[in-house]
Design an enzyme around this catalytic site. Sequence first.
Site, PDB file in Angstrom:
ATOM      1  N   TYR A 154       0.839  -1.203   0.000  1.00  0.00           N
ATOM      2  CA  TYR A 154       0.000   0.000   0.000  1.00  0.00           C
ATOM      3  C   TYR A 154       0.870   1.248   0.000  1.00  0.00           C
ATOM      4  O   TYR A 154       0.699   2.144  -0.845  1.00  0.00           O
ATOM      5  CB  TYR A 154      -0.924  -0.013   1.225  1.00  0.00           C
ATOM      6  CG  TYR A 154      -1.579   1.296   1.549  1.00  0.00           C
ATOM      7  CD1 TYR A 154      -0.992   2.184   2.451  1.00  0.00           C
ATOM      8  CD2 TYR A 154      -2.787   1.657   0.960  1.00  0.00           C
ATOM      9  CE1 TYR A 154      -1.589   3.400   2.753  1.00  0.00           C
ATOM     10  CE2 TYR A 154      -3.389   2.868   1.263  1.00  0.00           C
ATOM     11  CZ  TYR A 154      -2.780   3.741   2.163  1.00  0.00           C
ATOM     12  OH  TYR A 154      -3.371   4.949   2.455  1.00  0.00           O
TER      13      TYR A 154
HETATM   14  N1  LIG Z   1      -9.039   7.889   6.539  1.00  0.00           N
HETATM   15  C1  LIG Z   1      -7.804   8.263   6.841  1.00  0.00           C
HETATM   16  O1  LIG Z   1      -7.485   8.547   8.023  1.00  0.00           O
HETATM   17  C2  LIG Z   1      -6.761   8.345   5.780  1.00  0.00           C
HETATM   18  C3  LIG Z   1      -7.107   8.297   4.436  1.00  0.00           C
HETATM   19  N2  LIG Z   1      -6.125   8.395   3.487  1.00  0.00           N
HETATM   20  C4  LIG Z   1      -6.502   8.395   2.063  1.00  0.00           C
HETATM   21  O2  LIG Z   1      -7.608   9.261   1.869  1.00  0.00           O
HETATM   22  C5  LIG Z   1      -8.476   8.707   0.859  1.00  0.00           C
HETATM   23  C6  LIG Z   1      -9.883   8.535   1.436  1.00  0.00           C
HETATM   24  O3  LIG Z   1      -9.767   7.821   2.654  1.00  0.00           O
HETATM   25  P1  LIG Z   1     -11.059   7.070   3.256  1.00  0.00           P
HETATM   26  O4  LIG Z   1     -12.290   7.837   2.951  1.00  0.00           O
HETATM   27  O5  LIG Z   1     -10.734   6.716   4.665  1.00  0.00           O
HETATM   28  O6  LIG Z   1     -11.066   5.754   2.363  1.00  0.00           O
HETATM   29  P2  LIG Z   1     -11.987   4.438   2.503  1.00  0.00           P
HETATM   30  O7  LIG Z   1     -11.037   3.272   2.493  1.00  0.00           O
HETATM   31  O8  LIG Z   1     -12.934   4.583   3.625  1.00  0.00           O
HETATM   32  O9  LIG Z   1     -12.829   4.485   1.139  1.00  0.00           O
HETATM   33  C7  LIG Z   1     -12.150   4.537  -0.042  1.00  0.00           C
HETATM   34  C8  LIG Z   1     -13.135   4.540  -1.176  1.00  0.00           C
HETATM   35  O10 LIG Z   1     -12.463   3.897  -2.250  1.00  0.00           O
HETATM   36  C9  LIG Z   1     -13.306   2.879  -2.768  1.00  0.00           C
HETATM   37  N3  LIG Z   1     -12.553   1.750  -3.300  1.00  0.00           N
HETATM   38  C10 LIG Z   1     -11.816   0.832  -2.644  1.00  0.00           C
HETATM   39  N4  LIG Z   1     -11.362  -0.107  -3.496  1.00  0.00           N
HETATM   40  C11 LIG Z   1     -11.840   0.218  -4.735  1.00  0.00           C
HETATM   41  C12 LIG Z   1     -11.744  -0.343  -6.036  1.00  0.00           C
HETATM   42  N5  LIG Z   1     -11.083  -1.480  -6.240  1.00  0.00           N
HETATM   43  N6  LIG Z   1     -12.379   0.270  -7.053  1.00  0.00           N
HETATM   44  C13 LIG Z   1     -13.084   1.413  -6.854  1.00  0.00           C
HETATM   45  N7  LIG Z   1     -13.216   2.013  -5.653  1.00  0.00           N
HETATM   46  C14 LIG Z   1     -12.605   1.406  -4.611  1.00  0.00           C
HETATM   47  C15 LIG Z   1     -14.176   2.443  -1.628  1.00  0.00           C
HETATM   48  O11 LIG Z   1     -15.335   1.834  -2.167  1.00  0.00           O
HETATM   49  P3  LIG Z   1     -16.141   0.702  -1.339  1.00  0.00           P
HETATM   50  O12 LIG Z   1     -17.010   1.471  -0.470  1.00  0.00           O
HETATM   51  O13 LIG Z   1     -16.826  -0.116  -2.371  1.00  0.00           O
HETATM   52  O14 LIG Z   1     -15.144  -0.083  -0.571  1.00  0.00           O
HETATM   53  C16 LIG Z   1     -14.426   3.763  -0.935  1.00  0.00           C
HETATM   54  O15 LIG Z   1     -15.500   4.450  -1.530  1.00  0.00           O
HETATM   55  C17 LIG Z   1      -7.824   7.397   0.425  1.00  0.00           C
HETATM   56  O16 LIG Z   1      -7.032   7.601  -0.722  1.00  0.00           O
HETATM   57  C18 LIG Z   1      -6.956   7.031   1.603  1.00  0.00           C
HETATM   58  O17 LIG Z   1      -5.869   6.188   1.242  1.00  0.00           O
HETATM   59  C19 LIG Z   1      -4.791   8.474   3.807  1.00  0.00           C
HETATM   60  C20 LIG Z   1      -4.412   8.498   5.125  1.00  0.00           C
HETATM   61  C21 LIG Z   1      -5.373   8.512   6.196  1.00  0.00           C
HETATM   62  N1  LIG Z   2      -8.157   3.726   1.804  1.00  0.00           N
HETATM   63  C1  LIG Z   2      -7.817   4.023   3.060  1.00  0.00           C
HETATM   64  N2  LIG Z   2      -6.557   4.403   3.343  1.00  0.00           N
HETATM   65  C2  LIG Z   2      -6.219   4.661   4.641  1.00  0.00           C
HETATM   66  C3  LIG Z   2      -7.168   4.574   5.661  1.00  0.00           C
HETATM   67  C4  LIG Z   2      -8.492   4.181   5.326  1.00  0.00           C
HETATM   68  O1  LIG Z   2      -9.383   4.071   6.194  1.00  0.00           O
HETATM   69  N3  LIG Z   2      -8.758   3.926   4.027  1.00  0.00           N
HETATM   70  N4  LIG Z   2      -6.847   4.852   6.956  1.00  0.00           N
HETATM   71  C5  LIG Z   2      -5.591   5.147   7.303  1.00  0.00           C
HETATM   72  C6  LIG Z   2      -5.313   5.374   8.766  1.00  0.00           C
HETATM   73  O2  LIG Z   2      -6.130   6.418   9.259  1.00  0.00           O
HETATM   74  C7  LIG Z   2      -3.879   5.702   9.097  1.00  0.00           C
HETATM   75  O3  LIG Z   2      -3.524   6.933   8.490  1.00  0.00           O
HETATM   76  C8  LIG Z   2      -3.761   5.835  10.602  1.00  0.00           C
HETATM   77  O4  LIG Z   2      -2.438   6.184  10.936  1.00  0.00           O
HETATM   78  C9  LIG Z   2      -4.495   5.197   6.303  1.00  0.00           C
HETATM   79  N5  LIG Z   2      -4.963   5.006   4.954  1.00  0.00           N
END
Ligand SMILES: NC(=O)C1=CN([C@@H]2O[C@H](COP(=O)(O)OP(=O)(O)OC[C@H]3O[C@@H](n4cnc5c(N)ncnc54)[C@H](OP(=O)(O)O)[C@@H]3O)[C@@H](O)[C@H]2O)C=CC1
Ligand SMILES: Nc1nc2c(c(=O)[nH]1)N=C([C@H](O)[C@@H](O)CO)CN2
Length: 242
Positions: A154
Site C-alpha cells: 500500500y
Molecule cells: N481515513 C484516513 O485517516 C486516511 C485516508 N487516506 C486516504 O484518503 C483517501 C480517502 O480515505 P477514506 O475515505 O478513509 O477511504 P476508505 O477506504 O474509507 O474508502 C475509499 C473509497 O475507495 C473505494 N474503493 C476501494 N477499493 C476500490 C476499487 N477497487 N475500485 C473502486 N473504488 C474502490 C471504496 O469503495 P467501497 O465502499 O466499495 O469499498 C471507498 O469508496 C484514500 O485515498 C486514503 O488512502 C490516507 C491516510 C489517512
Molecule cells: N483507503 C484508506 N486508506 C487509509 C485509511 C483508510 O481508512 N482507508 N486509513 C488510514 C489510517 O487512518 C492511518 O492513516 C492511521 O495512521 C491510512 N490510509
Amino acid sequence: MERTILITGVGKRIGYALAKHYLAQGHHVIGTYRTHYDSIEQLGKLGASLHSCDLTDPAAIEALIAHINEHHARLDTIIHNASDWLPDNNGLSPGDTMARMMQIHVSAPYQINLALAPLLIAAAKTNDDNIGASNIIHITDYVAEKGSKKHIAYAASKAALHNMTLSFASLLAPHVKVNSIAPAMILFNDHDDDAYKVKALAKAILPKEAGNNEIISLIDYLQNSHYVTGRSYAVDGGRQLK
Ligand SMILES: NC(=O)C1=CN([C@@H]2O[C@H](COP(=O)(O)OP(=O)(O)OC[C@H]3O[C@@H](n4cnc5c(N)ncnc54)[C@H](OP(=O)(O)O)[C@@H]3O)[C@@H](O)[C@H]2O)C=CC1
Ligand SMILES: Nc1nc2c(c(=O)[nH]1)N=C([C@H](O)[C@@H](O)CO)CN2
C-alpha cells in the site's frame, strides 16, 4: 466559478464528504463508486453524475473514460480519492497484493489522467487566468514518505502515486496543476478499538482525528490557486516531529 469535478470513491467517508461539499457549492460532480450504498442514491438526488467503476477492472475504467469524454463538455478537476488500505497479511499472495495496490493507486489514475487531460486543458483555457486553472489531486498518505511495516505494498503504491504527481505536473503545465495530499489520521474506521485509537493519536504532536474538513479545505485552496503544483501537502498533525 462553476466547476465539473471528477471524484473517485464517493460512496463513503472522505470521498462522500467531498462530493456533498462540492454539490452544495453548486459544482457538477462526477462520482465513481464500487459498492452501491444508500449514499450513492443520496448523491444522485443532489444531482451528481454517478458511475459504477471498480478500479481493478480495466473494462470499467475504459467505460468510465469513454462516458466522460462523450457526455461531459468540460472537466476542471480530478480527485483521485478511491483507495484500498490493504495490509500485507490479507490472505492474497504478495504478488497479488502488490498488483492490486498498484492497479488501484497507480495504474487507474495514470490511465484516467492521460485520457482526460485534454478536457482539463480545454477547461483551463476558458478562464481569464488560464495558468494553473485546472487540477489533478492525488490523495496519497503520510506513509508514502515514511513507509509502513504492515502495509508495505500500500505504502509503495502511494509513493508511486506521488511520483506521478511530479511527472504529470511537468507534463500538464501551464494549464493544469497536479498536487498530492498526504494525510495521516483523518478518520478512524468503525472497527478501530480504543487501544488502536490511543496508539494512533499518540503518533502525532497534534493528537487528533482530523476530520473531513481538513481535506476539503485544502482541496478548496488548491483549486483556487494558480501557482502551486508538483508538491505534496501533508495533513498529518506534525507526525514527522514526533
Ligand atoms: N481515513 C484516513 O485517516 C486516511 C485516508 N487516506 C486516504 O484518503 C483517501 C480517502 O480515505 P477514506 O475515505 O478513509 O477511504 P476508505 O477506504 O474509507 O474508502 C475509499 C473509497 O475507495 C473505494 N474503493 C476501494 N477499493 C476500490 C476499487 N477497487 N475500485 C473502486 N473504488 C474502490 C471504496 O469503495 P467501497 O465502499 O466499495 O469499498 C471507498 O469508496 C484514500 O485515498 C486514503 O488512502 C490516507 C491516510 C489517512
Ligand atoms: N483507503 C484508506 N486508506 C487509509 C485509511 C483508510 O481508512 N482507508 N486509513 C488510514 C489510517 O487512518 C492511518 O492513516 C492511521 O495512521 C491510512 N490510509
